[in-house]
Design a protein around this motif. Structure first.
Motif, PDB file in Angstrom:
ATOM      1  N   ASN A  17       0.860  -1.180   0.000  1.00 53.97           N
ATOM      2  CA  ASN A  17       0.000   0.000   0.000  1.00 53.97           C
ATOM      3  C   ASN A  17       0.895   1.228   0.000  1.00 53.97           C
ATOM      4  N   ARG A  19       0.113   4.410   0.584  1.00 52.83           N
ATOM      5  CA  ARG A  19      -0.131   5.345   1.681  1.00 52.83           C
ATOM      6  C   ARG A  19       0.590   4.889   2.956  1.00 52.83           C
ATOM      7  N   ARG A  20       0.435   3.597   3.301  1.00 55.60           N
ATOM      8  CA  ARG A  20       1.102   3.102   4.509  1.00 55.60           C
ATOM      9  C   ARG A  20       2.623   3.126   4.356  1.00 55.60           C
ATOM     10  N   GLN A  29       3.126  10.734  -0.254  1.00 58.05           N
ATOM     11  CA  GLN A  29       2.742   9.611  -1.112  1.00 58.05           C
ATOM     12  C   GLN A  29       2.976   9.911  -2.584  1.00 58.05           C
ATOM     13  N   PRO A  50      -2.445  -3.164  -9.462  1.00 58.05           N
ATOM     14  CA  PRO A  50      -3.477  -2.773  -8.501  1.00 58.05           C
ATOM     15  C   PRO A  50      -4.212  -4.004  -7.948  1.00 58.05           C
ATOM     16  N   GLU A  51      -4.600  -3.886  -6.655  1.00 60.98           N
ATOM     17  CA  GLU A  51      -5.399  -4.951  -6.056  1.00 60.98           C
ATOM     18  C   GLU A  51      -6.247  -4.327  -4.954  1.00 60.98           C
ATOM     19  N   GLY A  52      -7.552  -4.208  -5.214  1.00 60.66           N
ATOM     20  CA  GLY A  52      -8.449  -3.566  -4.264  1.00 60.66           C
ATOM     21  C   GLY A  52      -8.011  -2.135  -4.017  1.00 60.66           C
ATOM     22  N   ARG A  53      -7.830  -1.800  -2.729  1.00 61.66           N
ATOM     23  CA  ARG A  53      -7.376  -0.460  -2.370  1.00 61.66           C
ATOM     24  C   ARG A  53      -5.856  -0.383  -2.264  1.00 61.66           C
ATOM     25  N   GLY A  54      -5.216  -1.466  -2.533  1.00 62.84           N
ATOM     26  CA  GLY A  54      -3.766  -1.482  -2.448  1.00 62.84           C
ATOM     27  C   GLY A  54      -3.135  -1.945  -3.745  1.00 62.84           C
TER      28      GLY A  54
END
Length: 322
Positions: A17, A19-20, A29, A50-54
């Motif tokens: 991710n 952001r993290r 970011q 890409p995968e979902g929100r991450g």
């Protein structure tokens, strides 16, 4: 490609991710995403998908992540080793030592103190005479020397570690064993054994010169390389030899006596030596500090030992009560 790119990439791969990963790296970011895009463009492969929100790593990304971790670990190790060497915590130190000082002198105490101070530094010990040590120090083939003589070269610094009186070693059955005082003249008719001249040339010269100064010619009948063989010949009363007082304890276990010689004023000394210009080098500095730490302890112990020996000799010289 820079190391920071690899560190950023590995962190993103672990967090999956952006952001993290940005929060963990304490960066924004947007610049982080841009640098990873530049990395992909430079490599010509896609590292993320890409995968979902991450995100997830592509097959190429997984392989690159493994290699990147390995590279970063190697770099960290190299940095740690470089710092360790610079700080005197790592590396190898080469010490030249004079034969005869290893087990009976302050040398072992010095090495033990140095090992405690710098447990990860490797030690290489090379037997060399004092003169050979000085040459090796000037050439840079050793870092430190431990020998029986002090250099006169201003480029070499030194510190005296120990000083011990030279005396006579003889069998309790020898005719001189009961003498209250022994002088060099008493040895004129005795067979004298010494260790080889090539090992201790200056000591040989000092002994002969001291005798001649008293008008005495010593009869050195043999030079015996092996110390045990030399002691064996002295035990059976076949000859006498000169040995430092610190050998009295082990010699007493082989039924030998150590006696001072009144007019023989020779002391065996032990010195540590180093290149003066290297005094601030981390490993050499650690050796010097170790030597300074153990020196007063050794000298104090030597004084107590001499006192105990004097008391022991005095008791032995008194007649038994009837």
């Amino acid at each position: 490609m820079e190391l920071r790119h690899l560190r950023y990439f590995v962190t993103i791969a672990e967090e999956q991710n952006f952001r993290r990963a940005a929060a963990r790296l304490h960066v924004s970011q947007s610049p982080l995403s841009r640098q990873m895009k530049d990395l992909e463009d430079e490599m010509g492969v896609e590292l993320f998908a890409p995968e979902g929100r991450g995100i997830k790593l592509t097959a190429a990304g997984k392989v690159f992540a493994e290699r990147a971790r390995s590279i970063l670990a190697s770099v960290d190790t190299a940095v740690d080793e470089a710092k360790g060497i610079a700080e005197g915590r790592l590396g190898t130190v080469v010490i030249g030592f004079e034969t005869g000082t290893t087990f009976m002198g302050a040398f072992l105490s010095l090495v033990a103190a140095f090992r405690k101070r710098t447990p990860r530094v490797g030690l290489q010990l090379i037997p060399l005479s004092s003169v050979e040590q000085w040459a090796a120090l000037r050439q840079g083939t050793i870092d430190f020397g431990y020998g029986a003589y002090a250099p006169s070269d201003d480029a070499l610094a030194h510190l005296e570690m120990a000083r011990d009186r030279l005396g006579l070693l003889l069998s309790p059955e020898h005719r001189l064993a009961r003498r209250e005082k022994i002088r060099l003249r008493d040895l004129e008719s005795e067979r004298v054994l010494l260790q080889p001249r090539q090992l201790y040339p200056r000591l040989h010269a000092d002994i002969i010169a001291a005798a001649r100064a008293q008008g005495v010619t010593l009869h050195v009948t043999a030079e015996v390389l092996d110390l045990e063989a030399l002691l064996a010949l002295v035990v059976i009363g076949d000859a006498v030899t000169f040995l430092s007082e610190k050998f009295w304890e082990p010699a007493s276990q082989t039924s030998l006596l150590w006696r001072p010689v009144e007019d023989l004023h020779i002391h065996l000394r032990e010195f540590v030596t180093w290149r003066a210009e290297d005094a601030d080098a981390p490993v050499v500095r650690a050796l010097i500090e170790s030597a300074r730490d153990v020196r007063p302890i050794l000298q104090g112990a030597a004084g107590r030992a001499r006192s105990a020996k004097a008391t022991h000799r005095e008791r032995r010289s008194k007649p038994f009560p009837r």
